[in-house]
Design an enzyme around this catalytic site. Structure first.
Site, mmCIF file in Angstrom:
data_model
loop_
_atom_site.group_PDB
_atom_site.id
_atom_site.type_symbol
_atom_site.label_atom_id
_atom_site.label_comp_id
_atom_site.label_asym_id
_atom_site.label_seq_id
_atom_site.Cartn_x
_atom_site.Cartn_y
_atom_site.Cartn_z
ATOM 1 N N GLY A 1 0.789 -1.243 0.000
ATOM 2 C CA GLY A 1 0.000 0.000 0.000
ATOM 3 C C GLY A 1 0.814 1.282 0.000
ATOM 4 O O GLY A 1 0.366 2.309 -0.498
ATOM 5 N N LYS B 1 -6.526 7.361 10.485
ATOM 6 C CA LYS B 1 -7.855 7.176 11.097
ATOM 7 C C LYS B 1 -7.666 7.302 12.601
ATOM 8 O O LYS B 1 -7.513 6.315 13.311
ATOM 9 C CB LYS B 1 -8.403 5.783 10.764
ATOM 10 C CG LYS B 1 -8.870 5.599 9.343
ATOM 11 C CD LYS B 1 -9.496 4.211 9.184
ATOM 12 C CE LYS B 1 -9.735 3.876 7.743
ATOM 13 N NZ LYS B 1 -10.079 2.443 7.548
ATOM 14 N N ASP C 1 -4.039 3.031 10.714
ATOM 15 C CA ASP C 1 -5.395 2.638 11.117
ATOM 16 C C ASP C 1 -5.323 2.292 12.607
ATOM 17 O O ASP C 1 -5.342 3.175 13.443
ATOM 18 C CB ASP C 1 -5.849 1.486 10.224
ATOM 19 C CG ASP C 1 -7.271 1.027 10.500
ATOM 20 O OD1 ASP C 1 -8.046 1.788 11.104
ATOM 21 O OD2 ASP C 1 -7.628 -0.104 10.118
ATOM 22 N N ASP D 1 0.702 3.758 3.543
ATOM 23 C CA ASP D 1 -0.488 4.419 3.036
ATOM 24 C C ASP D 1 -1.344 5.013 4.150
ATOM 25 O O ASP D 1 -1.811 6.137 4.064
ATOM 26 C CB ASP D 1 -1.323 3.464 2.152
ATOM 27 C CG ASP D 1 -1.551 2.090 2.788
ATOM 28 O OD1 ASP D 1 -1.155 1.877 3.965
ATOM 29 O OD2 ASP D 1 -2.104 1.212 2.099
ATOM 30 N N ARG E 1 -5.766 0.253 -6.209
ATOM 31 C CA ARG E 1 -4.561 0.918 -5.673
ATOM 32 C C ARG E 1 -4.071 2.049 -6.562
ATOM 33 O O ARG E 1 -3.455 2.997 -6.104
ATOM 34 C CB ARG E 1 -3.404 -0.086 -5.560
ATOM 35 C CG ARG E 1 -3.583 -1.143 -4.513
ATOM 36 C CD ARG E 1 -2.256 -1.852 -4.315
ATOM 37 N NE ARG E 1 -2.387 -3.140 -3.656
ATOM 38 C CZ ARG E 1 -2.437 -3.302 -2.342
ATOM 39 N NH1 ARG E 1 -2.394 -2.248 -1.542
ATOM 40 N NH2 ARG E 1 -2.542 -4.508 -1.820
HETATM 41 P P1 IMP Z 1 -3.148 -0.967 10.843
HETATM 42 O O1 IMP Z 1 -2.097 -1.998 11.110
HETATM 43 O O2 IMP Z 1 -4.446 -1.283 11.522
HETATM 44 O O3 IMP Z 1 -2.692 0.447 11.124
HETATM 45 O O4 IMP Z 1 -3.515 -1.069 9.318
HETATM 46 C C1 IMP Z 1 -2.652 -0.641 8.378
HETATM 47 C C2 IMP Z 1 -2.867 -1.400 7.090
HETATM 48 O O5 IMP Z 1 -4.213 -1.861 6.945
HETATM 49 C C3 IMP Z 1 -2.602 -0.465 5.956
HETATM 50 O O6 IMP Z 1 -1.278 -0.553 5.510
HETATM 51 C C4 IMP Z 1 -3.607 -0.911 4.913
HETATM 52 O O7 IMP Z 1 -3.020 -1.897 4.108
HETATM 53 C C5 IMP Z 1 -4.731 -1.556 5.676
HETATM 54 N N1 IMP Z 1 -5.906 -0.668 5.815
HETATM 55 C C6 IMP Z 1 -6.330 -0.027 6.920
HETATM 56 N N2 IMP Z 1 -7.425 0.710 6.683
HETATM 57 C C7 IMP Z 1 -7.696 0.553 5.373
HETATM 58 C C8 IMP Z 1 -8.714 1.107 4.502
HETATM 59 O O8 IMP Z 1 -9.599 1.904 4.861
HETATM 60 N N3 IMP Z 1 -8.658 0.704 3.198
HETATM 61 C C9 IMP Z 1 -7.710 -0.150 2.725
HETATM 62 N N4 IMP Z 1 -6.734 -0.675 3.496
HETATM 63 C C10 IMP Z 1 -6.738 -0.322 4.820
HETATM 64 MG MG MG Z 2 -1.013 -2.044 3.484
#
Ligand code: IMP
Ligand code: MG
Length: 172
Positions: free
Chosen positions: A38, A125, A97, A94, A159
């Site tokens: 991403g 987020k 989250d 990217d 993407r």
């Molecule tokens: P985290 O580990 O929860 O911070 O998630 C990070 C990863 O989850 C990112 O690198 C994205 O690949 C994926 N991700 C999180 N939210 C989204 C979204 O809204 N759309 C698409 N991919 C997401």
């Molecule tokens: Mg990712």
């Protein structure tokens, strides 16, 4: 899909981030590490906005599997990671989250003894954070909606969109 952030707004934000990063790292050995898959769009735009000599590396992290939209275990593949000892590292992904992906990447990077590690993401987020760490550079804070484009995928698609759009009910 509902457009959330237009391509022109992303480009001007990325240029602004690049100028800030160049100011803050001038005179220091910088390695920019993109998080695959991403982070590939942001990292390629961002390195061209940072007017400094720098090195580029990649790390592969996966948390979402196929169509799933909730995070699972994070797997790292560090095969493409260059030697970062005595270098300042900027990890580029990217989206922030829950933060678990960046936390896993940063924990791994720290074991390789860089001078410093910071994170940069396009989207944040804010309300979903589960870890005690936050990205140093970010483009836009967004609400808790599932977004695609500018590197972000749904089922490995979308993407390459130059803008960011939110998926709506019927899109899944
Ligand atoms: P985290 O580990 O929860 O911070 O998630 C990070 C990863 O989850 C990112 O690198 C994205 O690949 C994926 N991700 C999180 N939210 C989204 C979204 O809204 N759309 C698409 N991919 C997401
Ligand atoms: Mg990712």
């Amino acid at each position: 899909m509902k457009r959330l952030i237009e391509a022109a707004d992303i480009q001007s934000k990325v240029s602004e981030l690049g100028r800030r990063i160049a100011d803050e790292y001038r005179g220091r050995p910088l390695t920019v590490i993109g998080v695959l898959t991403g982070g590939v769009v942001l990292v390629s735009d961002l390195i061209r906005s940072i007017d400094l000599p720098l090195r580029v590396g990649m790390i592969h992290a996966s948390s979402y599997r196929g169509k799933a939209t909730s995070p699972g275990d994070i797997t790292l593949d560090v095969e493409l990671l260059p030697d970062i000892r005595d270098r300042h590292v900027l990890v580029v992904d990217d989206i922030f989250d829950t933060g678990r992906t960046l936390a896993a990447v940063i924990d791994h990077i720290r074991t390789a003894n860089p001078c410093s590690v910071r994170g940069a993401v396009l989207l944040w987020k804010e309300r979903r954070r589960e870890i005690d760490w936050e990205p140093h550079y970010f483009g836009f804070k967004i609400p808790d909606v599932f977004v695609v484009g500018y590197g972000l995928d749904y089922n490995d698609e979308h993407r390459s969109l130059p803008y960011v759009a939110a998926l709506e009910e019927g899109d899944f």
